[in-house]
Design a protein around this motif. Sequence first.
Motif, PDB file in Angstrom:
ATOM      1  N   GLY A  89       0.842  -1.183   0.000  1.00 49.90           N
ATOM      2  CA  GLY A  89       0.000   0.000   0.000  1.00 49.90           C
ATOM      3  C   GLY A  89       0.882   1.239   0.000  1.00 49.90           C
ATOM      4  N   VAL A  90       0.299   2.367   0.402  1.00 49.37           N
ATOM      5  CA  VAL A  90       1.046   3.628   0.441  1.00 49.37           C
ATOM      6  C   VAL A  90       1.312   4.016   1.891  1.00 49.37           C
ATOM      7  CG1 VAL A  90       1.094   6.043  -0.260  1.00 49.37           C
ATOM      8  CG2 VAL A  90      -0.021   4.341  -1.724  1.00 49.37           C
ATOM      9  N   TYR A  91       2.564   4.294   2.182  1.00 47.57           N
ATOM     10  CA  TYR A  91       2.996   4.687   3.518  1.00 47.57           C
ATOM     11  C   TYR A  91       3.218   6.200   3.564  1.00 47.57           C
ATOM     12  CZ  TYR A  91       3.717  -0.231   4.613  1.00 47.57           C
ATOM     13  OH  TYR A  91       3.514  -1.569   4.848  1.00 47.57           O
ATOM     14  N   TYR A  92       2.675   6.817   4.598  1.00 46.03           N
ATOM     15  CA  TYR A  92       2.843   8.253   4.800  1.00 46.03           C
ATOM     16  C   TYR A  92       3.478   8.523   6.164  1.00 46.03           C
ATOM     17  CZ  TYR A  92      -0.676   8.847   1.091  1.00 46.03           C
ATOM     18  OH  TYR A  92      -1.377   8.814  -0.091  1.00 46.03           O
ATOM     19  N   CYS A  93       4.412   9.463   6.189  1.00 47.80           N
ATOM     20  CA  CYS A  93       4.837  10.004   7.476  1.00 47.80           C
ATOM     21  C   CYS A  93       4.045  11.291   7.711  1.00 47.80           C
ATOM     22  CB  CYS A  93       6.343  10.268   7.523  1.00 47.80           C
ATOM     23  SG  CYS A  93       7.024  11.331   6.223  1.00 47.80           S
ATOM     24  N   MET A  94       3.876  11.647   8.961  1.00 48.21           N
ATOM     25  CA  MET A  94       3.131  12.851   9.321  1.00 48.21           C
ATOM     26  C   MET A  94       3.747  13.474  10.569  1.00 48.21           C
ATOM     27  SD  MET A  94      -0.763  13.424  10.690  1.00 48.21           S
ATOM     28  CE  MET A  94      -0.222  13.455  12.399  1.00 48.21           C
ATOM     29  N   GLN A  95       3.854  14.800  10.557  1.00 47.36           N
ATOM     30  CA  GLN A  95       4.349  15.467  11.760  1.00 47.36           C
ATOM     31  C   GLN A  95       3.189  16.144  12.481  1.00 47.36           C
ATOM     32  OE1 GLN A  95       4.531  18.824  12.756  1.00 47.36           O
ATOM     33  NE2 GLN A  95       3.582  19.686  10.933  1.00 47.36           N
TER      34      GLN A  95
END
Lengths: 112, 116
Positions: A89-95
């Motif tokens: 799938g698609v992996y996202y980082c988030m701050q």
Amino acid sequence: IVLTQTPLSLPVTPGEPASISCRSSQSLLDSDDGNTYLDWYLQKPGQSPHLLIHTLSSRASGVPDRFSGSGSGTDFTLNISRVEGEDFGVYYCMQRLEFPFTFGPGTKVDIK
Amino acid sequence: ELHLVQSGGGLVKPGGSLRLSCAASGFTFSVSNMNWVRQAPGKGLEWVSSISRNSTYIFYADSVKGRFTISRDNAKNSLSLHMNNLRGEDTAVYYCAGGYDILDSWGQGTPVTVSS
């Protein structure tokens, strides 16, 4: 705060390890409490995102221990020790150190 | 974790208005910070707005400030997003998401299409 991710596309053979990098335009370390506010999400096709790792390295409830988060300051890594079929799938980082919260552009992990 | 069920959304003309709702089950809603996150077709995730547990703190993305209003009713375990003066670039799937201090619960998403 701008987040960049590399690579943007990652073909992986099931059973092999995988690693995704996330870089921030400024440190995500909160000097008041010592926490680093960087999270990782996975979005499978047609589904809502779900939380994998929060606060740099804490696995969310129910997340397998093959997922791990590391890094410091402005450079972060999500590691998958052995990719399984459900991990694509698609992996996202988030701050979430400060508003506006921002996401990285996403890394698409698919079968090699 | 919260269980979040979304409603609202649909097709609206540019300049129109729409209200999104998010119903929460689980005793932790009143102690959860809540958010709206959207995803334009084929694009990544974009944070839209946040509201603190007791509505004291509210934040918006610059792209929606002055047009969108987030609100919550802890007695009814509900979260809302009122969207006014909608534009084509607001077309997206909208997700409600929240948790104690992390986004560990997500709704199923509701599509909003702004088109004439």
